[in-house]
Design a protein around this motif. Structure first.
Motif, PDB file in Angstrom:
ATOM      1  N   ARG A  25      34.175  37.245  25.443  1.00  0.00           N
ATOM      2  CA  ARG A  25      34.818  37.928  24.315  1.00  0.00           C
ATOM      3  C   ARG A  25      36.281  38.142  24.638  1.00  0.00           C
ATOM      4  O   ARG A  25      36.615  38.660  25.701  1.00  0.00           O
ATOM      5  N   LEU A  26      37.125  37.772  23.700  1.00  0.00           N
ATOM      6  CA  LEU A  26      38.553  37.874  23.916  1.00  0.00           C
ATOM      7  C   LEU A  26      39.206  38.492  22.678  1.00  0.00           C
ATOM      8  O   LEU A  26      38.910  38.094  21.559  1.00  0.00           O
ATOM      9  N   LEU A  27      40.069  39.460  22.912  1.00  0.00           N
ATOM     10  CA  LEU A  27      40.801  40.115  21.830  1.00  0.00           C
ATOM     11  C   LEU A  27      42.273  39.775  21.956  1.00  0.00           C
ATOM     12  O   LEU A  27      42.890  40.018  22.995  1.00  0.00           O
ATOM     13  N   VAL A  28      42.846  39.214  20.884  1.00  0.00           N
ATOM     14  CA  VAL A  28      44.269  38.928  20.804  1.00  0.00           C
ATOM     15  C   VAL A  28      44.913  40.063  20.015  1.00  0.00           C
ATOM     16  O   VAL A  28      44.459  40.392  18.918  1.00  0.00           O
ATOM     17  N   VAL A  29      45.969  40.653  20.587  1.00  0.00           N
ATOM     18  CA  VAL A  29      46.681  41.742  19.923  1.00  0.00           C
ATOM     19  C   VAL A  29      48.138  41.326  19.792  1.00  0.00           C
ATOM     20  O   VAL A  29      48.845  41.194  20.790  1.00  0.00           O
ATOM     21  N   ASP A  30      48.571  41.109  18.547  1.00  0.00           N
ATOM     22  CA  ASP A  30      49.945  40.668  18.301  1.00  0.00           C
ATOM     23  C   ASP A  30      50.308  41.036  16.873  1.00  0.00           C
ATOM     24  O   ASP A  30      49.530  40.776  15.953  1.00  0.00           O
ATOM     25  N   ASP A  31      51.479  41.614  16.682  1.00  0.00           N
ATOM     26  CA  ASP A  31      51.901  42.031  15.348  1.00  0.00           C
ATOM     27  C   ASP A  31      52.374  40.863  14.486  1.00  0.00           C
ATOM     28  O   ASP A  31      52.534  41.010  13.276  1.00  0.00           O
ATOM     29  N   TYR A  32      52.563  39.695  15.056  1.00  0.00           N
ATOM     30  CA  TYR A  32      52.975  38.515  14.292  1.00  0.00           C
ATOM     31  C   TYR A  32      51.715  37.774  13.850  1.00  0.00           C
ATOM     32  O   TYR A  32      51.093  37.044  14.627  1.00  0.00           O
ATOM     33  N   ARG A  33      51.313  38.010  12.597  1.00  0.00           N
ATOM     34  CA  ARG A  33      50.034  37.500  12.088  1.00  0.00           C
ATOM     35  C   ARG A  33      49.842  35.993  12.285  1.00  0.00           C
ATOM     36  O   ARG A  33      48.802  35.569  12.799  1.00  0.00           O
ATOM     37  N   ASP A  55      47.921  45.358  15.645  1.00  0.00           N
ATOM     38  CA  ASP A  55      48.677  46.483  16.198  1.00  0.00           C
ATOM     39  C   ASP A  55      47.870  47.206  17.262  1.00  0.00           C
ATOM     40  O   ASP A  55      46.671  46.956  17.432  1.00  0.00           O
ATOM     41  N   GLY A  56      48.548  48.102  17.966  1.00  0.00           N
ATOM     42  CA  GLY A  56      47.931  48.802  19.077  1.00  0.00           C
ATOM     43  C   GLY A  56      46.770  49.685  18.679  1.00  0.00           C
ATOM     44  O   GLY A  56      45.736  49.723  19.365  1.00  0.00           O
ATOM     45  N   SER A  57      46.894  50.405  17.580  1.00  0.00           N
ATOM     46  CA  SER A  57      45.805  51.275  17.133  1.00  0.00           C
ATOM     47  C   SER A  57      44.559  50.461  16.799  1.00  0.00           C
ATOM     48  O   SER A  57      43.442  50.840  17.161  1.00  0.00           O
ATOM     49  N   ALA A  58      44.749  49.339  16.115  1.00  0.00           N
ATOM     50  CA  ALA A  58      43.625  48.469  15.785  1.00  0.00           C
ATOM     51  C   ALA A  58      42.992  47.890  17.053  1.00  0.00           C
ATOM     52  O   ALA A  58      41.781  47.694  17.119  1.00  0.00           O
ATOM     53  N   ALA A  59      43.811  47.642  18.067  1.00  0.00           N
ATOM     54  CA  ALA A  59      43.285  47.134  19.336  1.00  0.00           C
ATOM     55  C   ALA A  59      42.339  48.150  19.972  1.00  0.00           C
ATOM     56  O   ALA A  59      41.257  47.792  20.445  1.00  0.00           O
ATOM     57  N   LEU A  60      42.740  49.405  19.997  1.00  0.00           N
ATOM     58  CA  LEU A  60      41.894  50.441  20.595  1.00  0.00           C
ATOM     59  C   LEU A  60      40.586  50.589  19.827  1.00  0.00           C
ATOM     60  O   LEU A  60      39.518  50.745  20.442  1.00  0.00           O
ATOM     61  N   LEU A  61      40.644  50.504  18.507  1.00  0.00           N
ATOM     62  CA  LEU A  61      39.430  50.573  17.700  1.00  0.00           C
ATOM     63  C   LEU A  61      38.531  49.360  17.955  1.00  0.00           C
ATOM     64  O   LEU A  61      37.313  49.491  18.060  1.00  0.00           O
ATOM     65  N   ALA A  62      39.132  48.176  18.057  1.00  0.00           N
ATOM     66  CA  ALA A  62      38.354  46.959  18.296  1.00  0.00           C
ATOM     67  C   ALA A  62      37.672  46.996  19.662  1.00  0.00           C
ATOM     68  O   ALA A  62      36.514  46.597  19.798  1.00  0.00           O
ATOM     69  N   VAL A  63      38.380  47.482  20.670  1.00  0.00           N
ATOM     70  CA  VAL A  63      37.790  47.590  22.009  1.00  0.00           C
ATOM     71  C   VAL A  63      36.619  48.569  21.995  1.00  0.00           C
ATOM     72  O   VAL A  63      35.573  48.314  22.582  1.00  0.00           O
ATOM     73  N   GLY A  82      52.569  47.376  23.671  1.00  0.00           N
ATOM     74  CA  GLY A  82      51.537  46.887  24.583  1.00  0.00           C
ATOM     75  C   GLY A  82      51.404  47.697  25.859  1.00  0.00           C
ATOM     76  O   GLY A  82      50.311  47.857  26.392  1.00  0.00           O
ATOM     77  N   TYR A  83      52.509  48.223  26.377  1.00  0.00           N
ATOM     78  CA  TYR A  83      52.438  49.061  27.574  1.00  0.00           C
ATOM     79  C   TYR A  83      51.555  50.278  27.316  1.00  0.00           C
ATOM     80  O   TYR A  83      50.721  50.650  28.146  1.00  0.00           O
TER      81      TYR A  83
END
Length: 141
Positions: A25-33, A55-63, A82-83
């Protein structure tokens, strides 16, 4: 640790062993759609169970919803960069095992110090063909 052009491993962390019948499972997080979607497609074609968020908030929810094995994380994003996402993930006991790859257009020397301090495990520079990222991902499995 071997590196490929445009990539560097900052830690020896690797993906935890999973059942052999499942794709990583791999999650890509990038604001450039367009970039996030095309990279997700490439990774899916390479055999990963890949999804993207913007975005970062969506990344935390996805994780939290479906723990990935690897997070390919842009650094420069509006709102939560990202930091910050990496630091939050490293402080979450359930997500500490994740491999986090900094995926940014910035030079490795520019982001290394803050990247390591934030909890990134590796670096891959954006802007090239996906080959170096795919080879880096193979190495951390």
């Amino acid at each position: 640790m071997k590196s490929f052009p445009g990539t560097t491993r900052w830690t020896a962390r690797t993906v935890q062993h999973a059942a052999t019948h499942t794709n990583r499972r791999l999650l890509v997080v990038d604001d450039y759609r367009p970039g996030a979607e095309s990279l997700t497609t490439v990774l899916s074609l390479a055999g990963y169970d890949a999804q993207c968020v913007l975005d970062g908030s969506a990344a935390l929810l996805a994780v939290a919803a479906q723990m990935p094995d690897i997070v390919v994380l842009d650094i420069n994003m509006p709102g939560m960069d990202g930091y910050t996402v990496a630091r939050i993930l490293r402080h979450d006991v359930t997500a500490q095992h994740l491999v986090i790859v900094a995926f940014t257009a910035q030079d490795e020397r520019t982001v290394r110090s803050d990247g390591v301090a934030s909890g990134f495990d590796a670096y891959c520079q954006k802007g090239a063909a996906p080959g170096p990222l795919l080879r880096l991902l193979e190495q951390i499995q």
